[in-house]
Write an enzyme that holds these catalytic residues in place. Sequence first.
Site, PDB file in Angstrom:
ATOM      1  N   HIS A  79       0.846  -1.194   0.000  1.00  0.00           N
ATOM      2  CA  HIS A  79       0.000   0.000   0.000  1.00  0.00           C
ATOM      3  C   HIS A  79       0.881   1.243   0.000  1.00  0.00           C
ATOM      4  CE1 HIS A  79      -3.601   2.330   0.579  1.00  0.00           C
ATOM      5  NE2 HIS A  79      -3.106   2.907   1.654  1.00  0.00           N
TER       6      HIS A  79
ATOM      7  N   ASP B  62      -0.038   5.838   7.293  1.00  0.00           N
ATOM      8  CA  ASP B  62      -1.368   5.407   7.715  1.00  0.00           C
ATOM      9  C   ASP B  62      -2.432   5.918   6.750  1.00  0.00           C
ATOM     10  OD1 ASP B  62      -0.199   4.218   9.889  1.00  0.00           O
ATOM     11  OD2 ASP B  62      -0.511   5.951  11.204  1.00  0.00           O
TER      12      ASP B  62
ATOM     13  N   ASP C  27      -2.119   3.890  -4.439  1.00  0.00           N
ATOM     14  CA  ASP C  27      -2.910   2.984  -3.612  1.00  0.00           C
ATOM     15  C   ASP C  27      -2.284   1.587  -3.541  1.00  0.00           C
ATOM     16  OD1 ASP C  27      -5.095   2.441  -1.906  1.00  0.00           O
ATOM     17  OD2 ASP C  27      -6.071   1.355  -3.519  1.00  0.00           O
TER      18      ASP C  27
ATOM     19  N   GLU D  97      -6.550   8.577  -6.464  1.00  0.00           N
ATOM     20  CA  GLU D  97      -7.790   8.771  -5.717  1.00  0.00           C
ATOM     21  C   GLU D  97      -7.578   9.874  -4.683  1.00  0.00           C
ATOM     22  OE1 GLU D  97     -10.592   6.727  -2.346  1.00  0.00           O
ATOM     23  OE2 GLU D  97      -8.916   5.579  -3.179  1.00  0.00           O
TER      24      GLU D  97
END
Length: 310
Positions: free
Chosen positions: A138, A154, A177, A202
């Site tokens: 991620h 985070d 992402d 995004e």
Amino acid sequence: MPVTVKMLVQKVKLDVVYATDNLLSKEITTSDISRPGLEMTGYFDYYAPERLQLFGMKEWSYLTQMTSHNRYSVLKEMFKKDTPAVVVSRNLAIPKEMVQAAKEEGISLLSSRVSTSRLAGEMSYFLDASLAERTSVHGVLMDIYGMGVLIQGDSGIGKSETGLELVKRGHRLVADDRVDVYAKDEETLWGEPAEILRHLLEIRGVGIIDVMSLYGASAVKDSSQVQLAIYLENFEAGKVFDRLGNGNEEITFSGVRIPRIRIPVKTGRNVSVVIEAAAMNHRAKEMGFDATKTFEDRLTQLITKNEVSQ
């Protein structure tokens, strides 16, 4: 994702001498490439038919000295159902027996104008990268001044927004992402986007934006080496962060270790500029220019000088 003969043809720009749609969809399972040697004398012990078979000037020269019958017999034995394709370099004239054997055994026959060594290198490079095991992580992968920087942190800390700001500052987005990383070798890590997310960012409150459509082809990149990891974390009073830059934190992906820098995020702090500076400073260190070491040397000299003067 399976690697097919058709993908190899498109990527390495090979010419198709003989193939069908079914043959071009045959999967390549190994990056090893074989250049037939003893096999052309009839010795097939330890022969690996699942590899791509590459014929260069030496192999072609030996074949042309054989009789038509022997040439066909050897090639017929060499071409197995497991063989994904046979490639001939330097635009060498392909013997009719080779075409016949390829048709009978159902093997794609391909040709290239480039030299054998260069062709082997290009095919190996493509296959090594394509067949390497992927690990999804991620984060946002950016190309900053030619250096691949993986931005993590985070959820909701502003990774994608930071990536957008970096794009506006002239850097390139590789993945947002989800970043698929893989080891190209023991010391080199590469990253690329998931196909469905390619060129997309995004942004909370805005939605999904197409970076290539909004900012042009110069704002995106299909893949990049990952040389530095940046971890964004909320600033907390009393928490200790590296202030001199002499920390040696590392993180491991796919067996490859890369340096990681933790950057505190606080209102009013321009994170994108800090990341730019971190990337440039890391590159300077790789070139032998270490500002931290310079400072420590100056400090040592000053302390020594003060001790002598006393």
